[in-house]
Scaffold this motif. Structure first.
Motif, PDB file in Angstrom:
ATOM      1  N   GLU A   8       0.834  -1.204   0.000  1.00 10.78           N
ATOM      2  CA  GLU A   8       0.000   0.000   0.000  1.00 10.78           C
ATOM      3  C   GLU A   8       0.869   1.256   0.000  1.00 10.78           C
ATOM      4  O   GLU A   8       0.620   2.204  -0.756  1.00 10.78           O
ATOM      5  N   ARG A   9       1.914   1.273   0.820  1.00  8.06           N
ATOM      6  CA  ARG A   9       2.788   2.447   0.892  1.00  8.06           C
ATOM      7  C   ARG A   9       3.536   2.637  -0.418  1.00  8.06           C
ATOM      8  O   ARG A   9       3.685   3.764  -0.906  1.00  8.06           O
ATOM      9  N   ARG A  12       1.131   4.040  -2.997  1.00  6.07           N
ATOM     10  CA  ARG A  12       0.848   5.461  -2.795  1.00  6.07           C
ATOM     11  C   ARG A  12       2.066   6.323  -3.128  1.00  6.07           C
ATOM     12  O   ARG A  12       1.925   7.440  -3.644  1.00  6.07           O
ATOM     13  N   THR A  16       2.021   9.343  -6.029  1.00 11.59           N
ATOM     14  CA  THR A  16       2.383  10.755  -5.855  1.00 11.59           C
ATOM     15  C   THR A  16       3.204  11.253  -7.041  1.00 11.59           C
ATOM     16  O   THR A  16       3.310  12.465  -7.252  1.00 11.59           O
ATOM     17  N   ALA A  35      -5.383   1.755  -3.722  1.00 16.71           N
ATOM     18  CA  ALA A  35      -4.141   2.288  -4.307  1.00 16.71           C
ATOM     19  C   ALA A  35      -3.334   1.206  -5.009  1.00 16.71           C
ATOM     20  O   ALA A  35      -2.734   1.447  -6.072  1.00 16.71           O
ATOM     21  N   LEU A  83       7.041   9.115   4.495  1.00 16.45           N
ATOM     22  CA  LEU A  83       5.795   9.122   3.742  1.00 16.45           C
ATOM     23  C   LEU A  83       4.659   8.835   4.721  1.00 16.45           C
ATOM     24  O   LEU A  83       4.635   7.791   5.364  1.00 16.45           O
ATOM     25  N   CYS A  85       0.697   8.216   5.147  1.00 18.29           N
ATOM     26  CA  CYS A  85      -0.433   7.778   4.338  1.00 18.29           C
ATOM     27  C   CYS A  85      -1.728   7.783   5.157  1.00 18.29           C
ATOM     28  O   CYS A  85      -1.684   7.683   6.382  1.00 18.29           O
ATOM     29  N   ASP A  88      -2.333   6.000   8.713  1.00 16.69           N
ATOM     30  CA  ASP A  88      -1.197   6.074   9.629  1.00 16.69           C
ATOM     31  C   ASP A  88      -1.583   6.869  10.870  1.00 16.69           C
ATOM     32  O   ASP A  88      -2.454   7.739  10.819  1.00 16.69           O
ATOM     33  N   TRP A  91      -1.385  10.575  10.274  1.00 15.48           N
ATOM     34  CA  TRP A  91      -2.227  11.198   9.233  1.00 15.48           C
ATOM     35  C   TRP A  91      -3.251  12.128   9.880  1.00 15.48           C
ATOM     36  O   TRP A  91      -4.034  11.711  10.732  1.00 15.48           O
ATOM     37  N   ALA A 105      -0.959  10.843  -0.436  1.00 12.50           N
ATOM     38  CA  ALA A 105      -0.070  10.670   0.713  1.00 12.50           C
ATOM     39  C   ALA A 105       0.663  11.985   0.891  1.00 12.50           C
ATOM     40  O   ALA A 105       0.552  12.884   0.054  1.00 12.50           O
ATOM     41  N   GLU A 207       2.654  17.075  -1.146  1.00 17.20           N
ATOM     42  CA  GLU A 207       2.038  15.921  -1.800  1.00 17.20           C
ATOM     43  C   GLU A 207       2.961  15.329  -2.853  1.00 17.20           C
ATOM     44  O   GLU A 207       2.724  14.215  -3.320  1.00 17.20           O
TER      45      GLU A 207
END
Length: 393
Positions: A8-9, A12, A16, A35, A83, A85, A88, A91, A105, A207
């Motif tokens: 997932e990270r 993302r 970006t 994502a 990073l 997301c 998190d 976030w 992210a 971003e």
């Protein structure tokens, strides 16, 4: 970190590079498909996702093919960039108010927790070619806000933005720069030293992936993030077509407080502010008036039941900063850094986290314990656990 979380990270991080800030179609794809699936589909030019022309899809796939996600993540680690997301602990949940235009992210440079700092923050924005009056007001407002424990967020540009950041830094306060370029790219170039100071004492956020450059549209779209992060937006000076007005309009759409600082009736640089003041904006002239308007807005973090002994759940570095404060009176950041065996920048970040949780408050040029900080009050498990959880990331 689980494999699914890593995928997932990585997805993302790639997006970006591919999806422009504020792209509602891209945000809708991520919401519907996730994502990871979107990033996988971008590798196949023959399977376009809905809502874009074939030419647009080919352009996005071309961007994806040239993205070097592992290099971006490696560069970020080497430069101390992380990073953050959705989902998190760091976030800021208020960004979700942007719906499908919320950031994919955020790349974050600096030590403090973005979520904790954004809980009690105000945006100060305005003209790049500001007057001496505008620069003075921006610096004075920023200094006054940070002296009262609030975080000042702006865009790192010349003029009002730069004056606001400098005013916060001069008061040994907390400030965040939201850039329209990668967080490793100081823009404008003349603010290279200022952006470095903000990264050392506060936070630099974007971003866009490391190394990415600004464009005119990215400046405008960046403003929605500034508006969404904060409790309210103050426009210090702005002409009729100023980008600062876009930030104010975003704040209004999001249900945030919009404020303006009046200027001379003959000044073209105050014409946009005066237009706001004739409509939805409230007139403010000092930090106390700003806080009166935004301070009653409910906490953005949810309340949690279950009282606990507060200090037991604080992250170690945050607990050391709290323990360094004297039981009575105030102490300067330098004194607290020595007592906590830390640096002034590190201690400043921890003090603003403690301020968000109600343990400490600023008084003049120093910090002092509140009743909660002296152990008289109690705090919800979730509030303190966020600080402790963020420490390990």
């Amino acid at each position: 970190m689980t494999t699914a979380h890593s995928e997932e990270r990585a997805a993302r991080a790639l997006l970006t590079r591919v999806v422009e800030p504020g792209d509602e179609t891209g945000g809708r794809w991520i919401r519907h498909f996730g994502a990871v699936t979107v990033s996988e589909r971008l590798a196949d030019t023959d399977r376009p996702l809905p809502g874009v022309t074939r030419a647009r899809w080919d352009g996005l796939c071309n961007r994806a093919a040239h993205a070097r996600t592992l290099d971006d993540l490696g560069t970020a680690r080497a430069l101390g960039i992380r990073l953050v997301c959705p989902g998190d602990s760091e976030w800021p949940a208020q960004l979700d108010d942007l719906g499908d235009t919320r950031p994919v992210a955020l790349w974050v440079r600096g030590l403090p927790s973005l979520r904790m700092w954004a809980l009690k923050s105000v945006a100060l924005v305005g003209a790049r070619a500001c007057t001496e009056y505008g620069a003075h007001m921006a610096a004075a407002l920023a200094s006054g806000l940070t002296e009262r424990g609030w975080v000042v967020i702006s865009g790192g540009a010349y003029g009002v933005d730069g004056a606001a950041h400098r005013g916060a830094l001069s008061a040994d306060g907390a400030t965040v720069a939201v850039l329209a370029s990668g967080v490793d790219q100081a823009y404008p170039r003349g603010h290279t030293e200022l952006i470095s100071r903000i990264a050392g004492q506060g936070l630099v956020v974007s971003e866009l992936a490391p190394g990415d450059h600004p464009t005119p549209s990215r400046f405008i779209l960046r403003n929605r993030v500034i508006a969404a992060l904060t409790r309210g937006t103050v426009v210090v000076e702005a002409a009729h077509r100023s980008g600062a007005l876009a930030t104010a309009r975003s704040a209004t759409r999001l249900g945030r407080m919009t404020m303006g600082v009046p200027g001379p009736a003959t000044s073209a640089l105050s014409a946009g502010v005066h237009q706001l003041l004739r409509g939805e904006a409230a007139l403010v002239t000092d930090a106390a008036e700003i806080i009166e308007l935004v301070g009653d807005i409910g906490e953005l973090a949810p309340e949690h039941r279950g009282p606990v002994v507060p200090r037991d759940l604080l992250a170690p570095a945050t607990a050391r900063a709290l323990a360094a404060l004297p039981p009575a009176g105030t102490a300067t950041t330098e004194d607290l850094a020595r007592a906590a065996a830390s640096t002034p920048d590190e201690v400043t970040g921890r003090l603003y986290e403690l301020r968000s949780l109600g343990f400490v408050e600023r008084e003049g040029g120093g910090w002092r314990l509140t009743g909660r900080g002296r152990g008289a009050g109690r705090v919800g498990v979730g509030e303190v656990a966020e600080v402790a959880e963020g420490e390990g990331e």
